[in-house]
Write a protein that holds these residues in place. Structure first.
Motif, PDB file in Angstrom:
ATOM      1  N   THR A 169     -11.776  12.969  -0.048  1.00  0.00           N
ATOM      2  CA  THR A 169     -11.515  11.668  -0.672  1.00  0.00           C
ATOM      3  C   THR A 169     -10.678  11.812  -1.936  1.00  0.00           C
ATOM      4  O   THR A 169      -9.846  10.950  -2.242  1.00  0.00           O
ATOM      5  N   GLN A 170     -10.861  12.873  -2.663  1.00  0.00           N
ATOM      6  CA  GLN A 170     -10.037  13.110  -3.855  1.00  0.00           C
ATOM      7  C   GLN A 170      -8.583  13.342  -3.457  1.00  0.00           C
ATOM      8  O   GLN A 170      -7.662  12.832  -4.096  1.00  0.00           O
ATOM      9  N   TRP A 171      -8.396  14.092  -2.378  1.00  0.00           N
ATOM     10  CA  TRP A 171      -7.034  14.311  -1.886  1.00  0.00           C
ATOM     11  C   TRP A 171      -6.412  12.999  -1.418  1.00  0.00           C
ATOM     12  O   TRP A 171      -5.198  12.755  -1.586  1.00  0.00           O
ATOM     13  N   GLY A 172      -7.184  12.102  -0.834  1.00  0.00           N
ATOM     14  CA  GLY A 172      -6.684  10.796  -0.419  1.00  0.00           C
ATOM     15  C   GLY A 172      -6.196   9.976  -1.598  1.00  0.00           C
ATOM     16  O   GLY A 172      -5.153   9.304  -1.524  1.00  0.00           O
ATOM     17  N   ILE A 173      -6.929  10.019  -2.695  1.00  0.00           N
ATOM     18  CA  ILE A 173      -6.495   9.299  -3.908  1.00  0.00           C
ATOM     19  C   ILE A 173      -5.191   9.886  -4.436  1.00  0.00           C
ATOM     20  O   ILE A 173      -4.269   9.158  -4.835  1.00  0.00           O
ATOM     21  N   GLU A 174      -5.093  11.199  -4.435  1.00  0.00           N
ATOM     22  CA  GLU A 174      -3.871  11.848  -4.901  1.00  0.00           C
ATOM     23  C   GLU A 174      -2.683  11.489  -4.008  1.00  0.00           C
ATOM     24  O   GLU A 174      -1.550  11.343  -4.483  1.00  0.00           O
ATOM     25  N   PHE A 175      -2.944  11.316  -2.704  1.00  0.00           N
ATOM     26  CA  PHE A 175      -1.871  10.931  -1.807  1.00  0.00           C
ATOM     27  C   PHE A 175      -1.387   9.513  -2.125  1.00  0.00           C
ATOM     28  O   PHE A 175      -0.176   9.238  -2.094  1.00  0.00           O
ATOM     29  N   VAL A 176      -2.296   8.598  -2.424  1.00  0.00           N
ATOM     30  CA  VAL A 176      -1.908   7.241  -2.808  1.00  0.00           C
ATOM     31  C   VAL A 176      -1.068   7.273  -4.075  1.00  0.00           C
ATOM     32  O   VAL A 176      -0.072   6.554  -4.210  1.00  0.00           O
ATOM     33  N   GLU A 177      -1.457   8.117  -5.036  1.00  0.00           N
ATOM     34  CA  GLU A 177      -0.674   8.252  -6.269  1.00  0.00           C
ATOM     35  C   GLU A 177       0.721   8.794  -5.973  1.00  0.00           C
ATOM     36  O   GLU A 177       1.716   8.341  -6.554  1.00  0.00           O
ATOM     37  N   LYS A 178       0.800   9.738  -5.058  1.00  0.00           N
ATOM     38  CA  LYS A 178       2.108  10.305  -4.697  1.00  0.00           C
ATOM     39  C   LYS A 178       2.989   9.245  -4.033  1.00  0.00           C
ATOM     40  O   LYS A 178       4.191   9.145  -4.333  1.00  0.00           O
ATOM     41  N   TYR A 179       2.414   8.450  -3.136  1.00  0.00           N
ATOM     42  CA  TYR A 179       3.188   7.398  -2.477  1.00  0.00           C
ATOM     43  C   TYR A 179       3.637   6.338  -3.490  1.00  0.00           C
ATOM     44  O   TYR A 179       4.759   5.836  -3.410  1.00  0.00           O
ATOM     45  N   THR A 180       2.769   6.012  -4.437  1.00  0.00           N
ATOM     46  CA  THR A 180       3.147   5.056  -5.480  1.00  0.00           C
ATOM     47  C   THR A 180       4.328   5.571  -6.294  1.00  0.00           C
ATOM     48  O   THR A 180       5.260   4.825  -6.613  1.00  0.00           O
ATOM     49  N   LYS A 181       4.309   6.844  -6.617  1.00  0.00           N
ATOM     50  CA  LYS A 181       5.409   7.451  -7.353  1.00  0.00           C
ATOM     51  C   LYS A 181       6.698   7.426  -6.531  1.00  0.00           C
ATOM     52  O   LYS A 181       7.786   7.169  -7.062  1.00  0.00           O
ATOM     53  N   GLU A 194      10.169   5.518  -7.664  1.00  0.00           N
ATOM     54  CA  GLU A 194      11.481   6.161  -7.756  1.00  0.00           C
ATOM     55  C   GLU A 194      12.495   5.433  -6.875  1.00  0.00           C
ATOM     56  O   GLU A 194      13.667   5.295  -7.241  1.00  0.00           O
ATOM     57  N   ARG A 195      12.060   4.976  -5.702  1.00  0.00           N
ATOM     58  CA  ARG A 195      12.966   4.187  -4.844  1.00  0.00           C
ATOM     59  C   ARG A 195      13.386   2.905  -5.554  1.00  0.00           C
ATOM     60  O   ARG A 195      14.551   2.499  -5.506  1.00  0.00           O
ATOM     61  N   SER A 196      12.455   2.250  -6.227  1.00  0.00           N
ATOM     62  CA  SER A 196      12.770   1.028  -6.966  1.00  0.00           C
ATOM     63  C   SER A 196      13.771   1.307  -8.082  1.00  0.00           C
ATOM     64  O   SER A 196      14.702   0.529  -8.314  1.00  0.00           O
ATOM     65  N   GLU A 197      13.597   2.423  -8.783  1.00  0.00           N
ATOM     66  CA  GLU A 197      14.545   2.788  -9.839  1.00  0.00           C
ATOM     67  C   GLU A 197      15.933   3.052  -9.270  1.00  0.00           C
ATOM     68  O   GLU A 197      16.940   2.676  -9.878  1.00  0.00           O
ATOM     69  N   ILE A 198      15.961   3.679  -8.098  1.00  0.00           N
ATOM     70  CA  ILE A 198      17.261   3.936  -7.457  1.00  0.00           C
ATOM     71  C   ILE A 198      17.952   2.614  -7.112  1.00  0.00           C
ATOM     72  O   ILE A 198      19.154   2.440  -7.346  1.00  0.00           O
ATOM     73  N   GLU A 199      17.193   1.658  -6.561  1.00  0.00           N
ATOM     74  CA  GLU A 199      17.768   0.358  -6.225  1.00  0.00           C
ATOM     75  C   GLU A 199      18.262  -0.363  -7.472  1.00  0.00           C
ATOM     76  O   GLU A 199      19.332  -0.977  -7.472  1.00  0.00           O
ATOM     77  N   THR A 200      17.477  -0.271  -8.559  1.00  0.00           N
ATOM     78  CA  THR A 200      17.884  -0.933  -9.809  1.00  0.00           C
ATOM     79  C   THR A 200      19.167  -0.330 -10.357  1.00  0.00           C
ATOM     80  O   THR A 200      20.099  -1.050 -10.748  1.00  0.00           O
ATOM     81  N   GLN A 216       5.134  -6.061  -5.063  1.00  0.00           N
ATOM     82  CA  GLN A 216       4.321  -6.077  -3.852  1.00  0.00           C
ATOM     83  C   GLN A 216       3.697  -4.726  -3.515  1.00  0.00           C
ATOM     84  O   GLN A 216       2.735  -4.685  -2.750  1.00  0.00           O
ATOM     85  N   ILE A 217       4.197  -3.645  -4.050  1.00  0.00           N
ATOM     86  CA  ILE A 217       3.658  -2.317  -3.707  1.00  0.00           C
ATOM     87  C   ILE A 217       3.168  -1.584  -4.937  1.00  0.00           C
ATOM     88  O   ILE A 217       1.988  -1.226  -5.039  1.00  0.00           O
ATOM     89  N   ILE A 218       4.076  -1.372  -5.901  1.00  0.00           N
ATOM     90  CA  ILE A 218       3.724  -0.526  -7.043  1.00  0.00           C
ATOM     91  C   ILE A 218       2.593  -1.151  -7.840  1.00  0.00           C
ATOM     92  O   ILE A 218       1.584  -0.489  -8.142  1.00  0.00           O
ATOM     93  N   THR A 219       2.731  -2.425  -8.185  1.00  0.00           N
ATOM     94  CA  THR A 219       1.676  -3.087  -8.969  1.00  0.00           C
ATOM     95  C   THR A 219       0.367  -3.142  -8.207  1.00  0.00           C
ATOM     96  O   THR A 219      -0.711  -2.863  -8.767  1.00  0.00           O
ATOM     97  N   GLU A 220       0.422  -3.477  -6.914  1.00  0.00           N
ATOM     98  CA  GLU A 220      -0.788  -3.568  -6.104  1.00  0.00           C
ATOM     99  C   GLU A 220      -1.460  -2.206  -5.940  1.00  0.00           C
ATOM    100  O   GLU A 220      -2.687  -2.085  -6.056  1.00  0.00           O
ATOM    101  N   LEU A 221      -0.682  -1.179  -5.671  1.00  0.00           N
ATOM    102  CA  LEU A 221      -1.266   0.155  -5.500  1.00  0.00           C
ATOM    103  C   LEU A 221      -1.841   0.682  -6.804  1.00  0.00           C
ATOM    104  O   LEU A 221      -2.873   1.380  -6.793  1.00  0.00           O
ATOM    105  N   THR A 222      -1.194   0.381  -7.918  1.00  0.00           N
ATOM    106  CA  THR A 222      -1.718   0.837  -9.207  1.00  0.00           C
ATOM    107  C   THR A 222      -3.076   0.198  -9.484  1.00  0.00           C
ATOM    108  O   THR A 222      -4.031   0.885  -9.903  1.00  0.00           O
ATOM    109  N   ARG A 223      -3.170  -1.088  -9.234  1.00  0.00           N
ATOM    110  CA  ARG A 223      -4.462  -1.764  -9.415  1.00  0.00           C
ATOM    111  C   ARG A 223      -5.498  -1.256  -8.406  1.00  0.00           C
ATOM    112  O   ARG A 223      -6.666  -1.032  -8.750  1.00  0.00           O
TER     113      ARG A 223
END
Length: 590
Positions: free
Chosen positions: A17-29, A33-39, A96-103
């Motif tokens: 379960t700890q690894w699952g949380i870390e995976f969510v953090e990695k996907y959020t990151k 980065e994709r959002s920054e590239i688009e900006t 829709q993704i970054i804010t929701e996943l962070t919360r």
């Protein structure tokens, strides 16, 4: 499959379960980065579009006439909208993704911590119960052994005849006490055993299954949330595809709107001068000169030598003619042929009146070729007509407002509108006079525009006009029909006006320095004060009387004289002029 089968893998489940949380953090990151590239991409696209947007100058306005320039501008605008869609992608990814996943990550960590805390607490409780059971068991075992030893000692003492009765009684009491302690330990052990079995049953069949079920639900919810986010990740792009397609269609439409024939026509319209090509070059028979006598040749050479100083420069040829050598016969061509065949676009010298009033350029666009001058004058007339229409609209609105005030005095004073109406009327009169002035110039240009049918007739008219107006203003005696300054013209005029070949026409600069004193043709009275800051103007006070030495020639200025040394130009609208009878037929105008 349920997590219930992993009851003995509590630690491994915690690591998973700890690894699952870390995976969510990695996907959020990753999404961040994709959002920054688009900006950044959208910013670069916008900067690129802004960089190549046309600047606010006349050159860019001229370029906007061409279809390929307008197509490029449309492409830049569509590209700017295209960049906006990438900004929308970045905004949607963030909201829709970054804010929701962070919360969600914060809630997930809190829930996981709570579940594993409950599991550890249940594990500690069952271990504590087990320890208590083991302790009661050991105590019961010890008490049983002590009771057995006490019973054997009592039996031994009771069989020994040498032991007193008191010792036997004491051993019996000791054995009974030990049996009572063993019996109590047995009861405690039995009680602890039942309690432990009950708690163990609850632990493995109720508490731990509930905790593991919650962990399983939490893990499945995490995986489901990741799937939703990954789907949103693609839908964010899919949502802007229609608009992106419209942008691309707009670029395609802009490219298809390019019309080479129309652009070629625009080039002709922009640079067409209106000049006619030169006529055929006449045959020059040099063989006749061979038959002349030596005296005749000497005489002609002497005459030619005297006439040479009257010409100030070489003839002006058609722009595409490479040969610049002139024959003697070409120098003797009539003035009309020169005006029509040797036109150039050389800027003319500004008129003396314009220079003395401080003008920066010819107001009548006389420095341009006829066709371009006609377009400029027409554009100026259209602009003035628009200004007149605006003033008329304001006048109509104020007139209606005044009528309302007259009918309803409580709403306002009708007299308060009169100053503005008077000002607008004056503006309209000035604009109308400007329109008449430019229309006069336009009519002059259209009259002078050469055509194949009347080229020779109009050439004769120019020759006559220029030969009879040598002493007129500089715009008439120094300009060819296209408005350019021509020196050969002055030379030929001088030859016709002055038979003496030794006399020369004064230089243009002499007109500034040695201008003759003009006679008085009338008087005027200043209606308004005029400061006269510009060069060539003269300051006048209201009510001052002055002499008129040159009337208004359509440019809105009248030349006046205060005394022998002070003279200059004043606005015609600022004075009331009374011309002398012998000068202009005793007419008075304001």
């Amino acid at each position: 499959m349920s997590f219930l089968s992993l009851q003995d893998q509590f630690d491994n489940l915690e690591k998973h379960t700890q690894w699952g949380i870390e995976f969510v953090e990695k996907y959020t990151k990753f999404v961040k980065e994709r959002s920054e590239i688009e900006t950044n991409y959208a910013k670069q696209i916008r900067n690129l579009s802004k960089k190549y947007q046309p600047k606010k100058n006349s050159r860019e306005e001229e370029e906007s006439k061409y279809t390929f320039c307008r197509a490029f501008l449309m492409t830049l605008n569509e590209l700017n909208d295209y960049a906006g869609q990438h900004e929308v992608i970045a905004e949607n990814l963030t909201s829709q993704i970054i804010t929701e996943l962070t919360r969600y990550l914060q809630d997930l960590k809190t829930e996981r911590k709570s579940h594993f805390h409950d599991g550890r607490k249940a594990q500690q409780h069952i271990e504590s119960s087990w320890k208590q059971l083991e302790a009661s068991k050991r105590r019961f075992e010890r008490d049983c052994k002590e009771a057995d030893r006490a019973q054997q000692y009592f039996e031994k003492m009771d069989a020994d005849i040498n032991v007193t009765k008191a010792d036997v009684e004491k051993a019996r009491q000791q054995a009974q006490m030990r049996h009572q302690m063993a019996s109590d330990s047995k009861s405690d052990y039995s009680s602890y055993l039942q309690k432990f079995n009950q708690e163990q049953n609850d632990h493995y069949y109720t508490i731990i299954p509930n905790i593991f079920q919650k962990l399983q639900d939490m893990e499945e919810k995490r995986i489901e949330r990741l799937g939703v986010c990954m789907k949103t990740f693609s839908e964010v792009d899919r949502q802007v595809l229609p608009i992106v397609g419209q942008c691309l269609d707009g670029m395609t439409k802009a490219a298809e709107s390019i019309e080479p024939k129309t652009d070629s026509k625009q080039v002709v319209e922009s640079y067409k001068s209106g000049f006619e090509p030169p006529g055929d070059v006449e045959f020059e028979d040099y063989g006749q000169a061979m038959k002349r006598t030596v005296s005749e040749n000497s005489l002609s050479n002497a005459r030619e030598g005297k006439e040479k100083p009257t010409s100030k420069s070489k003839g002006k040829l058609w722009p595409f003619i490479k040969n610049k050598n002139k024959s003697p016969k070409q120098q003797k061509e009539p003035l009309s042929h020169r005006l029509n065949d040797f036109m150039t676009s050389k800027p003319k010298m500004h008129c003396l009146r314009s220079l003395r009033r401080g003008g920066s350029g010819p107001e009548d666009f006389s420095h341009l070729p006829p066709e371009q001058r006609r377009k400029k004058l027409q554009g100026k007339i259209d602009e003035l007509n628009k200004d007149i229409q605006k003033e008329m609209d304001q006048r109509d609105a104020l007139t209606k407002m005044k009528d309302v005030y007259v009918k309803n005095p409580q709403m306002g004073d009708p007299a308060s509108v009169d100053p503005r109406l008077s000002e607008i009327s004056q503006n309209i009169e000035k604009l109308q006079s400007e329109v008449q002035k430019f229309e006069g110039w336009l009519a002059e240009v259209e009259e002078r525009m050469p055509s194949k049918s009347d080229t020779h007739r109009r050439s004769g008219f120019y020759e006559t006009q220029n030969s009879t107006t040598v002493s007129n203003n500089c715009a008439q005696d120094r300009e060819s029909p296209d408005g350019s300054y021509t020196e050969e013209q002055n030379s030929e005029i001088q030859v016709k006006a002055n038979p003496n070949p030794t006399s020369t026409t004064p230089e243009f600069d002499d007109e500034f320095d040695d201008e003759e004193t003009l006679p008085t043709i009338g008087t005027c009275k200043a209606l308004y004060p005029f400061e006269g800051h510009n060069e060539g103007t003269i300051a006048v006070a209201e009510g001052e009387l002055l002499y008129v030495i040159e009337e208004d020639k359509g440019d809105g200025w009248t030349r006046v004289r205060r005394n022998e040394d002070e003279e200059g130009y004043v606005p015609t609208s600022y004075i009331e002029v009374l011309l002398e009878t012998n000068a202009k037929g005793a007419m008075t105008y304001i």
